[in-house]
Enzyme design. Sequence first.
Site, PDB file in Angstrom:
ATOM      1  N   HIS A 117       0.813  -1.215   0.000  1.00  0.00           N
ATOM      2  CA  HIS A 117       0.000   0.000   0.000  1.00  0.00           C
ATOM      3  C   HIS A 117       0.852   1.273   0.000  1.00  0.00           C
ATOM      4  O   HIS A 117       1.901   1.341   0.625  1.00  0.00           O
ATOM      5  CB  HIS A 117      -0.933   0.011   1.213  1.00  0.00           C
ATOM      6  CG  HIS A 117      -0.206   0.030   2.534  1.00  0.00           C
ATOM      7  ND1 HIS A 117       0.127   1.190   3.188  1.00  0.00           N
ATOM      8  CD2 HIS A 117       0.260  -0.983   3.306  1.00  0.00           C
ATOM      9  CE1 HIS A 117       0.749   0.906   4.321  1.00  0.00           C
ATOM     10  NE2 HIS A 117       0.851  -0.413   4.420  1.00  0.00           N
ATOM     11  N   ASP A 118       0.371   2.253  -0.748  1.00  0.00           N
ATOM     12  CA  ASP A 118       0.973   3.586  -0.803  1.00  0.00           C
ATOM     13  C   ASP A 118       2.354   3.608  -1.438  1.00  0.00           C
ATOM     14  O   ASP A 118       3.056   4.622  -1.372  1.00  0.00           O
ATOM     15  CB  ASP A 118       1.053   4.223   0.595  1.00  0.00           C
ATOM     16  CG  ASP A 118      -0.303   4.332   1.258  1.00  0.00           C
ATOM     17  OD1 ASP A 118      -1.124   5.135   0.787  1.00  0.00           O
ATOM     18  OD2 ASP A 118      -0.546   3.605   2.240  1.00  0.00           O
ATOM     19  N   GLY A 158       4.727  -1.360   2.667  1.00  0.00           N
ATOM     20  CA  GLY A 158       3.992  -0.118   2.439  1.00  0.00           C
ATOM     21  C   GLY A 158       4.902   1.087   2.355  1.00  0.00           C
ATOM     22  O   GLY A 158       5.994   1.113   2.924  1.00  0.00           O
TER      23      GLY A 158
END
Length: 256
Positions: free
Chosen positions: A119-120, A137
């Site tokens: 994520h991100d 992440g």
Amino acid sequence: MIDPRAVIDPTAKLAADVQVGPFSVIGPNVEIGAGSIVESHVVIKGPTSIGENNHIFQFSTVGESTPDLKYKGEPTRLVIGNNNVIREGVTIHRGTVQDRSETTIGDDNLLMAYVHVGHDSIVGNNCVLVNNAALAGHVHIGDWAILGGYTLVHQFCKIGAHAFTAMGSAIGKDVPAFVTVSGNPAEAKSINTEGLRRRGYTKDQLAAINKAFKLIYRRGLRLEEALSILSEMAIAEPALITLIDSLRSSERGIVR
């Protein structure tokens, strides 16, 4: 173009020539651009925007929500550019509101089998992530970087442009642009000479980058001291600006 055994949400927006193989599932709030191919048994969840001429191979999961415990179902997204090849079993998660609310993949990248993009994370352009490379992440990967098979990247780390990580590298700090690393924990070994040659860097530019590497890693200088000297060197050789920018943007410290 779309196999009748595929399941496509009526709100998904697919360009007219997108190909979708059997048993693939494309959920709501997914957009896929012209010329893209989705092979069989692929799951794509939204909100996800996929550009043109991408090829996603079987058993990949694209745009799934993150297992990060901070994530509470907030609306976040995944954005993928153009001309990417996403091979078998790749997993790419959407962002979180604690960061940019978005995971981003640029253009012309190759993600080989079983790569994970957390994520991100941000993957630039023209990158190669070899089989089983995994980004936690909030990882940032610069343009033209190559991550060897089974490379592991800790959350919030940055891999600079044109960097190279050897097979099985475990990265817990930032990797500056142009630098080759290997080991667990990863250590800086040299500049990515062969990769830079292939991308058209001249002998003079390579000499300057190699001199900069030795300045950072062989002279025993503090990073601030090295940056001061590098800034003067960049006046004569602007190619060093990419390296300087990657050093200045480091928040976790650089691999040594």
